[in-house]
Design a protein around this motif. Structure first.
Motif, short mmCIF file in Angstrom:
data_model
loop_
_atom_site.label_atom_id
_atom_site.label_comp_id
_atom_site.label_asym_id
_atom_site.label_seq_id
_atom_site.Cartn_x
_atom_site.Cartn_y
_atom_site.Cartn_z
N GLN A 42 0.82 -1.21 0.00
CA GLN A 42 0.00 0.00 0.00
C GLN A 42 0.85 1.26 0.00
N ARG A 43 2.01 1.21 0.66
CA ARG A 43 2.90 2.40 0.67
C ARG A 43 3.40 2.71 -0.73
N LEU A 44 3.78 1.67 -1.47
CA LEU A 44 4.24 1.88 -2.85
C LEU A 44 3.10 2.41 -3.72
N ALA A 45 1.94 1.83 -3.59
CA ALA A 45 0.78 2.29 -4.37
C ALA A 45 0.46 3.75 -4.05
N ASN A 46 0.48 4.10 -2.78
CA ASN A 46 0.20 5.49 -2.38
C ASN A 46 1.27 6.43 -2.91
N PHE A 47 2.53 6.00 -2.84
CA PHE A 47 3.63 6.82 -3.35
C PHE A 47 3.46 7.10 -4.84
N LEU A 48 3.17 6.04 -5.61
CA LEU A 48 3.02 6.22 -7.06
C LEU A 48 1.80 7.06 -7.43
N ALA A 49 0.76 6.98 -6.62
CA ALA A 49 -0.47 7.71 -6.92
C ALA A 49 -0.46 9.14 -6.40
N ALA A 50 0.46 9.48 -5.50
CA ALA A 50 0.46 10.79 -4.85
C ALA A 50 0.75 11.91 -5.85
N PRO A 51 -0.19 12.83 -6.04
CA PRO A 51 0.02 13.92 -6.98
C PRO A 51 1.04 14.96 -6.47
N GLN A 52 1.24 15.04 -5.17
CA GLN A 52 2.16 16.03 -4.62
C GLN A 52 3.63 15.65 -4.80
N ILE A 53 3.91 14.40 -5.21
CA ILE A 53 5.28 13.96 -5.48
C ILE A 53 5.53 14.09 -6.98
N SER A 54 6.60 14.77 -7.33
CA SER A 54 6.88 15.04 -8.75
C SER A 54 7.21 13.75 -9.50
N ALA A 55 7.00 13.80 -10.81
CA ALA A 55 7.32 12.66 -11.67
C ALA A 55 8.82 12.38 -11.63
N ASP A 56 9.64 13.45 -11.54
CA ASP A 56 11.09 13.24 -11.47
C ASP A 56 11.49 12.50 -10.21
N ALA A 57 10.85 12.83 -9.09
CA ALA A 57 11.15 12.14 -7.83
C ALA A 57 10.74 10.67 -7.91
N LYS A 58 9.58 10.42 -8.50
CA LYS A 58 9.11 9.04 -8.66
C LYS A 58 10.05 8.26 -9.59
N SER A 59 10.47 8.89 -10.68
CA SER A 59 11.40 8.24 -11.61
C SER A 59 12.72 7.90 -10.94
N ALA A 60 13.19 8.80 -10.08
CA ALA A 60 14.45 8.56 -9.37
C ALA A 60 14.31 7.36 -8.44
N VAL A 61 13.17 7.25 -7.75
CA VAL A 61 12.94 6.13 -6.85
C VAL A 61 12.84 4.83 -7.65
N ILE A 62 12.18 4.87 -8.79
CA ILE A 62 12.07 3.67 -9.64
C ILE A 62 13.47 3.24 -10.10
N GLN A 63 14.29 4.20 -10.50
CA GLN A 63 15.65 3.88 -10.92
C GLN A 63 16.44 3.24 -9.79
N LYS A 64 16.32 3.82 -8.61
CA LYS A 64 17.08 3.31 -7.46
C LYS A 64 16.58 1.93 -7.04
N ALA A 65 15.27 1.73 -7.06
CA ALA A 65 14.69 0.46 -6.60
C ALA A 65 14.84 -0.65 -7.63
N PHE A 66 14.54 -0.35 -8.89
CA PHE A 66 14.48 -1.39 -9.91
C PHE A 66 15.69 -1.43 -10.84
N GLY A 67 16.46 -0.35 -10.90
CA GLY A 67 17.62 -0.28 -11.77
C GLY A 67 18.59 -1.45 -11.65
N PRO A 68 18.94 -1.84 -10.41
CA PRO A 68 19.89 -2.94 -10.28
C PRO A 68 19.33 -4.34 -10.61
N VAL A 69 18.00 -4.49 -10.63
CA VAL A 69 17.43 -5.83 -10.77
C VAL A 69 16.64 -6.07 -12.07
#
Length: 171
Positions: A42-69
Motif C-alpha cells: 500500500q505504501r508503494l501504491a500510495n507513493f506512485l499515486a500521490a500527486p504532490q510527489i513530482s514525476a522526477d522524484a518518482k522516476s528517481a525512486v524507480i531507478q534506485k529500486a528497480f535499476g539494479p534488478v
C-alpha cells in the motif's frame, strides 16, 4: 473500459521491447512482479499515486529500486509510465501483457472443474486432450467441486464444455 484500452496500448509497447530483448516470458514475470508489488504494498501504491510527489522524484525512486534488478528497457518503460502519469495502471498493463503473450504464443487458459483432486499425470492428459481439441496450447487451471459428482467441466473464454455426471443425470 478506457483504462483497459490504455493499458493494452502500453502492454503492446512493452511486448515490442520484450521481443527486441528476446525475452517475452521473462519480461512477463518481471512486470508481473512489479504489478504484485504495486498491488500488495500500500505504501508503494500510495507513493506512485500521490500527486504532490513530482514525476522526477518518482522516476528517481524507480531507478534506485528497480535499476539494479530489472533490464534497462523495463526501467525506462516504468519511468515513461510515471512521466505520462499512467503508473497506477501497472497491474492492468501486466494483465494485458500476459494476454498479448498468450495470443502471440498460441496459448489459451482453461478453467477445468473436476469432482476430485487430479494427479499430475491426469492434469497432463487433460492438457494434452484439450490442446488437440482446441488446436492451441492449453494451460489448465484445475479446480475441485465434488457437486459435479464426476466427469469434467471445461471453460475456455465464453465456451463451456460440460461433461459432468451431474449434467448427464439432469440433476
Amino acid at each position: 473500459m478506457r483504462d483497459t484500452t490504455i493499458a493494452r496500448n502500453y502492454a503492446e509497447a512493452l511486448l515490442a521491447l520484450a521481443r527486441k530483448a528476446n525475452a517475452l516470458d521473462a519480461w512477463g514475470g518481471m512486470i508481473g512482479g512489479v504489478a504484485d508489488a504495486v498491488t500488495n504494498d500500500q505504501r508503494l501504491a500510495n507513493f506512485l499515486a500521490a500527486p504532490q510527489i513530482s514525476a522526477d522524484a518518482k522516476s528517481a525512486v524507480i531507478q534506485k529500486a528497480f535499476g539494479p534488478v530489472l533490464p534497462r528497457g523495463l526501467v525506462l518503460f516504468l519511468q515513461k509510465l510515471v512521466q505520462n502519469r499512467r503508473q497506477t495502471l501497472i497491474p492492468e498493463i501486466a494483465v494485458e501483457y500476459a494476454n498479448l503473450v498468450d495470443e502471440t504464443e498460441g496459448r489459451v487458459h482453461a478453467q477445468v472443474t473436476l469432482a476430485r483432486e487430479a494427479s499430475e499425470a491426469d492434469r497432463a492428459a487433460i492438457a494434452k486432450q484439450l490442446t488437440v481439441r482446441l488446436g492451441k496450447t492449453v494451460v489448465p487451471h484445475v479446480h475441485v467441486n465434488p457437486a459435479i459428482l464426476g466427469g469434467i467441466i471445461v471453460k475456455v473464454g465464453d465456451s463451456v464444455m460440460d461433461g459432468s455426471v451431474r449434467k448427464r443425470l439432469g440433476i
